[in-house]
Design a protein around this motif. Sequence first.
Motif, PDB file in Angstrom:
ATOM      1  N   ARG A 156       0.834  -1.192   0.000  1.00  0.00           N
ATOM      2  CA  ARG A 156       0.000   0.000   0.000  1.00  0.00           C
ATOM      3  C   ARG A 156       0.877   1.253   0.000  1.00  0.00           C
ATOM      4  O   ARG A 156       0.627   2.227  -0.693  1.00  0.00           O
ATOM      5  CB  ARG A 156      -0.907  -0.012   1.227  1.00  0.00           C
ATOM      6  N   LYS A 157       1.947   1.170   0.793  1.00  0.00           N
ATOM      7  CA  LYS A 157       2.870   2.308   0.892  1.00  0.00           C
ATOM      8  C   LYS A 157       3.540   2.581  -0.460  1.00  0.00           C
ATOM      9  O   LYS A 157       3.702   3.729  -0.864  1.00  0.00           O
ATOM     10  CB  LYS A 157       3.924   1.987   1.961  1.00  0.00           C
ATOM     11  N   ILE A 158       3.900   1.505  -1.144  1.00  0.00           N
ATOM     12  CA  ILE A 158       4.532   1.658  -2.458  1.00  0.00           C
ATOM     13  C   ILE A 158       3.559   2.320  -3.431  1.00  0.00           C
ATOM     14  O   ILE A 158       3.915   3.217  -4.192  1.00  0.00           O
ATOM     15  CB  ILE A 158       5.005   0.286  -2.998  1.00  0.00           C
ATOM     16  N   ASN A 159       2.285   1.889  -3.359  1.00  0.00           N
ATOM     17  CA  ASN A 159       1.277   2.491  -4.248  1.00  0.00           C
ATOM     18  C   ASN A 159       1.091   3.981  -3.979  1.00  0.00           C
ATOM     19  O   ASN A 159       1.006   4.774  -4.908  1.00  0.00           O
ATOM     20  CB  ASN A 159      -0.052   1.759  -4.091  1.00  0.00           C
ATOM     21  N   THR A 160       1.039   4.359  -2.684  1.00  0.00           N
ATOM     22  CA  THR A 160       0.888   5.797  -2.397  1.00  0.00           C
ATOM     23  C   THR A 160       2.109   6.561  -2.864  1.00  0.00           C
ATOM     24  O   THR A 160       1.986   7.675  -3.391  1.00  0.00           O
ATOM     25  CB  THR A 160       0.700   6.083  -0.887  1.00  0.00           C
TER      26      THR A 160
END
Lengths: 243, 255
Positions: free
Chosen positions: A172-176
Motif C-alpha cells: 500500500r505504501k509503495i502504491n501511495t
Amino acid sequence: MSLISIKNVSKKFGKQTVLDNISLDFKDGNSIALIGPNGSGKTTLIKAILGLVLPDSGQILVKNQTISESPQYREIIGYMPQLSLFPQNMKVQELFALIENIRKEKPKNGYDVSLYQDFEIAKMRYKALGTLSGGMKQQVSAALAFYFSPEIIILDEPTAGLDPLSNEILKRKINTAQQDERLVLTTSHILSDLDEICSHVIYLMEGKVLFNKSIDEMRSQTKENRLNKMVAQLLNSKQHEQN
Amino acid sequence: MNKISFTIALDLLKNKAILIFGFILAFLGWGMFLLESQPEKTILALLQVTLIILPLVTGIFATVYYYNSREFIHLLLIQPIRRSSVIRGIFIGLAGGFVFSFLVGIGLPLLLFYPTLASLYLIIAGLLLCIIFTGIALWVSTHQQDKARSMGIILLFWVFFTFVYEGIQLLIMYQLAEYPIEQPMLWSVFFNPVSIARILVVMQTEAAALLGLSGAIFQDFFGSLKGSLIAIGVMVVWAVVPYFLSRFKFIKRDF
C-alpha cells in the motif's frame, strides 16, 4: 522528468560480466519491477545506482547529475537492502538517531513515519538490532527507507521475510509513493507480489535488458491479466525469435 | 575533522573491546610501577610491552573491528556522505581509541612515577605505534575479503617487524662485516617502525646494550637530538602512509 538515467553501464567481476552495456531511464511517478533469474545483475544494478559498486564503464545520472561527482544525490534515495545490514549491537532507536544525525537536513515535508507507526517500530525501540527476527529487521529496514521522504525508493527483495499483513502494508505504501509522483524500483522473485504495485517491468538476463515494457503494453500484447503469465508468454516469444 | 567522521569515530568507541584493551594496558602499566621499586627497570619492561604487545593487539583488534563493522560501513555508504569521510571516521575512531587507552594505561603512570625524557619518548613512540598498526590493519583489511586471511597477514607483519627483521639485519652484518655497510644499515632501520621506536626510546636511557647494532650506527650517525627528531619524523610517515593506501583502496573498491 527522468530521475535516474543509466547510460551504457558495464561491470565485470573478475572474468564474469555482470552488467553488459545497460542503458535505462527511470521517470518519476513510475513503479518499476526489476526481475530476472538469479545472477542476472539486478542487485548489482541497484548497487551501482547507490554508488556501492563502481561501474567499469558508462555513466549513471540522478537528476541529471553524474553520481560519481558528489555523494549528495543519495539524499533523495531511500534503500531497503536484500538482507538487512545493521550493526548487531546498535539499538533500533540509536540507528534512527544516527542516520538522522548523518543526514543533517530534515526532509522538506518532515519525516515520513507512516511505516514506522504501522510496523510498530516504537515497540522495539530499545532492542538491539542483532536480537530482532529476520522479519522485524526487514520492517525496520523498510521504515528507514521511507523515513526521509525520499523521491527515489529502491527496494531489493522487500517481501522476502515479511508476514502477509506487513507485506500488504508495504505494498500500500509503495502504491501511495507512486501516486505522489515518486519513483519506486523493486526487485523480487515473487511476481504475484509485484502484480499490484508496478507500472513497468524490466527483465534482466545475463546482464542485459531482455525487455522493458509498461504493464499496459504487456497486457495488450499478451492478452493476459496476471503478471507471471504475461512474463512467461513474453519470454516464450523471445525464445521463438532467437530460434 | 568533519562532523560525520567524528560521529562515526564516537560510535566505534562505544565498543567494549577497546575498554578491555585499556584495562590490560592499565593493569601492566600501573601494576609494574607499583610492584617494582626501581623505575629505571620498569621503563624497560614497559618498553618491551610497547614494542611487542601494543603492535600485536592494535593490529588484531583493528582488523577484527573492521570486519565486524562491515554492516555498519554498508549502512554509512548508502547515506549522502563521501567514502573518504567514512574511512577517515573509522581510522580516527580506532586509532583514537587505542591512543587513549595507551595514554591512560601506560602514559599516565610513566608521567606520574618516572617523569623523564625517556618516558616522554616512550609515550610518543607508543602512541605513534598505535596509529601505525591501525593504519597497517586497515590497509590489509581493505584489500582482503577474508577476515582470517587478513588476521594472518597482520600476524606476519607483526612477527616480521618485531623479530625477523632485526635477525636478518644481524645476519647481513655478520656476513658482510668487511664491507662498508653502515650506510645501507642506517637506511634499513627506516623500513621497520618497531626498530625506530626502540631506538628512539633506548637512546634516552642508560641501557645502551639494548640499542643493537643498527641502533648504535643510528646514534653514532645522527647523535641524540637529531636522531630523535628523524626517528619521530619517519614514524609519522609510517603513521600516515598505510592509512592513505587504505583510503585509496576504500574509495575505489566495490561493496
